[in-house]
Design an enzyme around this catalytic site. Structure first.
Site, PDB file in Angstrom:
ATOM      1  N   ILE A 198     -37.109 -36.725  91.579  1.00  0.00           N
ATOM      2  CA  ILE A 198     -38.246 -37.609  91.803  1.00  0.00           C
ATOM      3  C   ILE A 198     -38.674 -37.573  93.264  1.00  0.00           C
ATOM      4  O   ILE A 198     -39.865 -37.610  93.580  1.00  0.00           O
ATOM      5  CB  ILE A 198     -37.907 -39.044  91.365  1.00  0.00           C
ATOM      6  N   ASP A 234     -28.013 -39.705 106.081  1.00  0.00           N
ATOM      7  CA  ASP A 234     -27.080 -40.315 105.148  1.00  0.00           C
ATOM      8  C   ASP A 234     -27.516 -41.762 105.006  1.00  0.00           C
ATOM      9  O   ASP A 234     -27.361 -42.569 105.934  1.00  0.00           O
ATOM     10  CB  ASP A 234     -25.655 -40.226 105.681  1.00  0.00           C
ATOM     11  N   VAL A 235     -28.086 -42.122 103.871  1.00  0.00           N
ATOM     12  CA  VAL A 235     -28.694 -43.442 103.712  1.00  0.00           C
ATOM     13  C   VAL A 235     -27.670 -44.564 103.647  1.00  0.00           C
ATOM     14  O   VAL A 235     -28.034 -45.740 103.640  1.00  0.00           O
ATOM     15  CB  VAL A 235     -29.605 -43.495 102.461  1.00  0.00           C
ATOM     16  N   SER A 266     -35.224 -48.879  88.323  1.00  0.00           N
ATOM     17  CA  SER A 266     -34.915 -48.346  86.998  1.00  0.00           C
ATOM     18  C   SER A 266     -35.120 -49.444  85.969  1.00  0.00           C
ATOM     19  O   SER A 266     -35.018 -50.641  86.290  1.00  0.00           O
ATOM     20  CB  SER A 266     -33.454 -47.867  86.947  1.00  0.00           C
ATOM     21  N   TYR A 293     -24.504 -49.439  87.615  1.00  0.00           N
ATOM     22  CA  TYR A 293     -25.876 -48.972  87.821  1.00  0.00           C
ATOM     23  C   TYR A 293     -26.872 -50.089  87.547  1.00  0.00           C
ATOM     24  O   TYR A 293     -27.814 -50.310  88.324  1.00  0.00           O
ATOM     25  CB  TYR A 293     -26.144 -47.764  86.923  1.00  0.00           C
ATOM     26  N   LYS A 310     -29.535 -51.673  90.337  1.00  0.00           N
ATOM     27  CA  LYS A 310     -30.981 -51.620  90.190  1.00  0.00           C
ATOM     28  C   LYS A 310     -31.595 -53.015  90.031  1.00  0.00           C
ATOM     29  O   LYS A 310     -32.757 -53.232  90.394  1.00  0.00           O
ATOM     30  CB  LYS A 310     -31.358 -50.714  89.016  1.00  0.00           C
ATOM     31  N   THR A 369     -35.740 -42.953  81.388  1.00  0.00           N
ATOM     32  CA  THR A 369     -34.986 -41.728  81.638  1.00  0.00           C
ATOM     33  C   THR A 369     -35.942 -40.603  81.999  1.00  0.00           C
ATOM     34  O   THR A 369     -36.891 -40.323  81.275  1.00  0.00           O
ATOM     35  CB  THR A 369     -34.159 -41.330  80.400  1.00  0.00           C
TER      36      THR A 369
END
Length: 249
Positions: free
Chosen positions: A21, A62-63, A136, A149, A153, A180
């Protein structure tokens, strides 16, 4: 080029911009006239993509590391658009989620949004800029075997709304909630957890989207472009599903 959703002379930073993305978003914003800063921990891949996009460049970031983020922003004099796209997944219900794995998901998916946005904030406020967080559907509904996850989100959605409340006139911040999407992220999941039944599980993933297909990175990128444009200037603090009807069903 049509003037609709045009981003001429805007500077946009995309985290996790080297693939999936993030890469599609970088290409779409570049087509809209923006200059792209591709921020990724995998610098060679980001540099290869940046070479394809006029006026764009890559930075190693590196976030999860505030020092790495600060170093990257030291070379960025102005910024109009921030796309917080970097993220990881994890399979498992609460009983099978290890503490260290939960913490890593939260660090990459949640702390990164905090750290990168905080570093970018002075530049974005100066430009009256726009932030798009890639969330998401897992932040809105429960997804089986995705405890960490879903938690991460959900936090991205909450941070989006909260920042919009604190800075309603100074900038805009919105969250996209994909279903997805066919990306290397999903292929990695299939290979790691379902190598012996990839097509069966792929069909199950497709069936979750009533429209009858997976999303594409380009689907998401088009919505990012719109949200960053002047045509979307009345949209702020929104969480927008783009999921083939998953959360409507």
């Amino acid at each position: 080029m049509s003037e609709s959703f045009y981003l001429e002379n805007k500077v946009a930073l995309v985290t996790g911009g080297a693939s999936g993305i993030g890469a599609a978003t970088a290409r779409e914003l570049s087509r809209a006239g923006a200059q792209i800063i591709l921020a990724d921990i995998h610098l060679p891949a980001a540099e290869a993509l940046a070479a394809e996009l006029p006026g764009s460049r890559a930075v190693k970031m590196d976030v999860t590391d505030s020092a790495s983020i600060a170093l990257a922003f030291a070379g960025i004099p102005s910024l109009d658009i921030l796309v917080n796209n970097a993220g990881i997944g994890l399979v498992g219900d609460i009983s099978r989620t290890l503490e260290e794995d939960f913490e890593r998901v939260m660090r990459v998916n949640v702390s990164s949004v905090f750290l990168v946005t905080k570093a970018a904030l002075p530049l974005l406020l100066a430009a009256r800029g726009s932030i798009v967080n890639i969330g998401s559907v897992a932040g809105s509904v429960g997804v089986k075997q995705r405890f960490a996850y879903c938690a991460s989100k959900g936090a991205v959605q909450a941070m989006t709304r909260q920042i919009a409340v604190d800075y309603p006139k100074e900038l805009r911040v919105n969250c996209i909630a994909p279903g997805t999407v066919q990306t290397p992220f999903v292929e990695g999941y299939l290979e790691k957890y379902h190598a012996h039944e990839k097509e069966k599980v792929r069909a199950e993933l497709v069936s979750r989207q009533p429209i009858g297909r997976l999303g594409t990175p380009e689907d998401i990128a088009s919505l990012v472009r719109f949200l960053c444009s002047k045509e979307a200037e009345f949209i702020n603090g929104a969480v927008i599903p783009i999921d083939g009807g998953w959360t409507a069903a």
